[in-house]
Design a protein around this motif. Sequence first.
Motif, PDB file in Angstrom:
ATOM      1  N   THR A  98       1.089  -1.465  -0.184  1.00  0.00           N
ATOM      2  CA  THR A  98      -0.216  -0.143   0.207  1.00  0.00           C
ATOM      3  C   THR A  98       0.614   1.091  -0.118  1.00  0.00           C
ATOM      4  O   THR A  98       0.272   2.236  -0.794  1.00  0.00           O
ATOM      5  CB  THR A  98      -0.961   0.072   1.731  1.00  0.00           C
ATOM      6  OG1 THR A  98      -1.797  -0.868   0.857  1.00  0.00           O
ATOM      7  CG2 THR A  98      -2.126   1.260   1.368  1.00  0.00           C
ATOM      8  N   THR A 101       2.902   1.991  -3.347  1.00  0.00           N
ATOM      9  CA  THR A 101       1.488   2.543  -4.342  1.00  0.00           C
ATOM     10  C   THR A 101       1.388   3.715  -4.423  1.00  0.00           C
ATOM     11  O   THR A 101       0.920   4.514  -5.168  1.00  0.00           O
ATOM     12  CB  THR A 101       0.053   1.572  -4.482  1.00  0.00           C
ATOM     13  OG1 THR A 101       0.819   0.256  -4.223  1.00  0.00           O
ATOM     14  CG2 THR A 101      -0.412   1.582  -5.473  1.00  0.00           C
ATOM     15  N   LEU A 102       1.224   4.212  -3.224  1.00  0.00           N
ATOM     16  CA  LEU A 102       0.930   5.670  -2.827  1.00  0.00           C
ATOM     17  C   LEU A 102       2.116   6.658  -2.741  1.00  0.00           C
ATOM     18  O   LEU A 102       1.358   7.218  -3.520  1.00  0.00           O
ATOM     19  CB  LEU A 102       0.532   5.192  -1.264  1.00  0.00           C
ATOM     20  CG  LEU A 102      -0.127   6.453  -0.379  1.00  0.00           C
ATOM     21  CD1 LEU A 102      -2.092   7.092  -1.171  1.00  0.00           C
ATOM     22  CD2 LEU A 102      -0.123   6.312   0.986  1.00  0.00           C
ATOM     23  N   TRP A 131      -8.508   7.504  -4.641  1.00  0.00           N
ATOM     24  CA  TRP A 131      -7.160   6.793  -5.165  1.00  0.00           C
ATOM     25  C   TRP A 131      -6.309   5.532  -3.866  1.00  0.00           C
ATOM     26  O   TRP A 131      -5.596   5.107  -3.889  1.00  0.00           O
ATOM     27  CB  TRP A 131      -5.930   8.142  -4.865  1.00  0.00           C
ATOM     28  CG  TRP A 131      -6.237   9.026  -6.257  1.00  0.00           C
ATOM     29  CD1 TRP A 131      -7.040   9.837  -6.900  1.00  0.00           C
ATOM     30  CD2 TRP A 131      -5.369   8.312  -7.766  1.00  0.00           C
ATOM     31  NE1 TRP A 131      -6.642  10.429  -8.354  1.00  0.00           N
ATOM     32  CE2 TRP A 131      -6.073   9.374  -8.849  1.00  0.00           C
ATOM     33  CE3 TRP A 131      -4.402   7.669  -7.840  1.00  0.00           C
ATOM     34  CZ2 TRP A 131      -4.965   9.511  -9.834  1.00  0.00           C
ATOM     35  CZ3 TRP A 131      -3.696   7.304  -9.381  1.00  0.00           C
ATOM     36  CH2 TRP A 131      -4.782   8.156 -10.306  1.00  0.00           C
ATOM     37  N   CYS A 135      -5.148   2.380  -3.507  1.00  0.00           N
ATOM     38  CA  CYS A 135      -3.639   1.355  -3.658  1.00  0.00           C
ATOM     39  C   CYS A 135      -3.825   0.971  -1.921  1.00  0.00           C
ATOM     40  O   CYS A 135      -3.186  -0.530  -1.773  1.00  0.00           O
ATOM     41  CB  CYS A 135      -2.957   2.777  -2.458  1.00  0.00           C
ATOM     42  SG  CYS A 135      -2.683   3.732  -3.731  1.00  0.00           S
ATOM     43  N   CYS A 138      -5.029  -2.660  -3.799  1.00  0.00           N
ATOM     44  CA  CYS A 138      -3.773  -3.373  -4.351  1.00  0.00           C
ATOM     45  C   CYS A 138      -3.136  -3.896  -2.510  1.00  0.00           C
ATOM     46  O   CYS A 138      -2.249  -5.259  -3.781  1.00  0.00           O
ATOM     47  CB  CYS A 138      -2.537  -2.576  -5.144  1.00  0.00           C
ATOM     48  SG  CYS A 138      -3.791  -1.651  -6.881  1.00  0.00           S
ATOM     49  N   SER A 211       6.751   0.505 -10.937  1.00  0.00           N
ATOM     50  CA  SER A 211       6.658   1.042 -10.488  1.00  0.00           C
ATOM     51  C   SER A 211       7.788   1.963  -9.982  1.00  0.00           C
ATOM     52  O   SER A 211       7.436   3.787 -10.497  1.00  0.00           O
ATOM     53  CB  SER A 211       6.275   0.932  -8.268  1.00  0.00           C
ATOM     54  OG  SER A 211       7.400   0.228  -8.292  1.00  0.00           O
TER      55      SER A 211
END
Length: 340
Positions: A98, A101-102, A131, A135, A138, A211
Motif C-alpha cells: 500500500t 503504491t501510494l 486513490w 492503493c 492493491c 512502480s
Amino acid sequence: MLAITSRCELVGVGIASFSNSLLLYMLTFKATSSYGSYRRLMLSYTIVEIMYTFFNKICGMMAHSTETSFVVFNVYQGYVSRSLAPIFLLGFCAIYYTLITLLVVHFIYRYIVICDSAKLKYFDGGYLLCWVFGCAACGISMVTVKYFAFPQKERLTNELRDDFSQYYNLTMEEVVYNGPNYYNCDENGKCEISLVDWITMIIFCCGLMFSVIIMFCCGYFCCMKLEKNKLNASHHTVQLQKQLMIALIIQSLIPITLMYIPILILFVTPMIRIAAGPYVNIAIATVAIYPPVDQFAIIYVIKDFRTAVKNFFKRGTKSGTSPSSAVLTTKKKAWHHLLN
C-alpha cells in the motif's frame, strides 16, 4: 541477525513515532493553501506510514533464504489455527505494498500539477479517497495472492528444518511462515521448477520495477516542465514546486535504497540458486528503519517545515543569548542568509 532485526524494528517504531507526529503537525498547521491537494495526499501517506511502522513491530517478521526458496516467518503463538496464522504475518506485507503504491500516486499527482493541471480535479474530495483506497486494495490483493499461492508445504517445511534448528534454534512447529519454493528437489538432487511460485514472484518483481519506472518517468517530465515554466511562473510558485519535487525525489530514493533493492534481493537470490540464509534479515532491518529516515528528509527539504523547526529551536535559545556572543550570532545570521 534476529537480534539486529528486532532492535531495528524497536528503534524504527520509536523514532518514526516522533518523525511522523512532527510531520503531521507540520502538514496540519504549517502547510499553506498553496500546497493544495498535496497536503491531504501527504497526510494520507503519513498515516499509512504510521500503520506501516506499528505493523512492522507487531508482526515481528523475520526472513530466511535457501538455494531454492525464501520465507518470511515469525514465532507461532497459537492464538489462531496454523492455517490462519499467516494472515497476521502478511498484514505487514499489505501495508508495505500500500505504501509503495501510494508513493507512485504522489509522483502521478506532481506530474498532473506541473504538466496537466486541468486533471487536478481527479485528486479532489472523493477522488482522493479513491486513490488512497485503491492503493490499499492493491496491497490487500497482493497479500491475498501470496496467502493462497504460498501455503505451508510439507516438503518445504522438511527442507527448512535443519536450517531453522542450526541458525535460530527453532523447530518448524514453533514458527509460521509464508514464501515461494522456486525449485522442488528430490533426494537425488534433481530439481523441477515450481511454475506457480515463479509466475507469482515474477509478477511481484515486475510490479516493483514498474512502480520505479512510473516514478522515474513522472519525475523526469516534471523536471523538464519546470525548466520551461521558469519564465512564466512567479518566483514563489517555482520555488515551492521545486521544493516539493526535490522532496519527492528524495522520497523515492530513500525507499528505493531501503525498501525496493533489499526486497528485490530477497526475492531474486533463490531464483539464481544463491542461499543467503539468515543474512536476508538485513532486508527486514532496512525496511524497519525506512519511516523515520523518510520523514526527516521531507521535513528538511520543504523550506516551510525546515524554517518552522529552526524557529522552534531558536525560541528555546533566544533568552540565553549574551552580549559576548553577538559576533557569533551575526556570523550565524550571515550563514543563514546565504543558505536560504
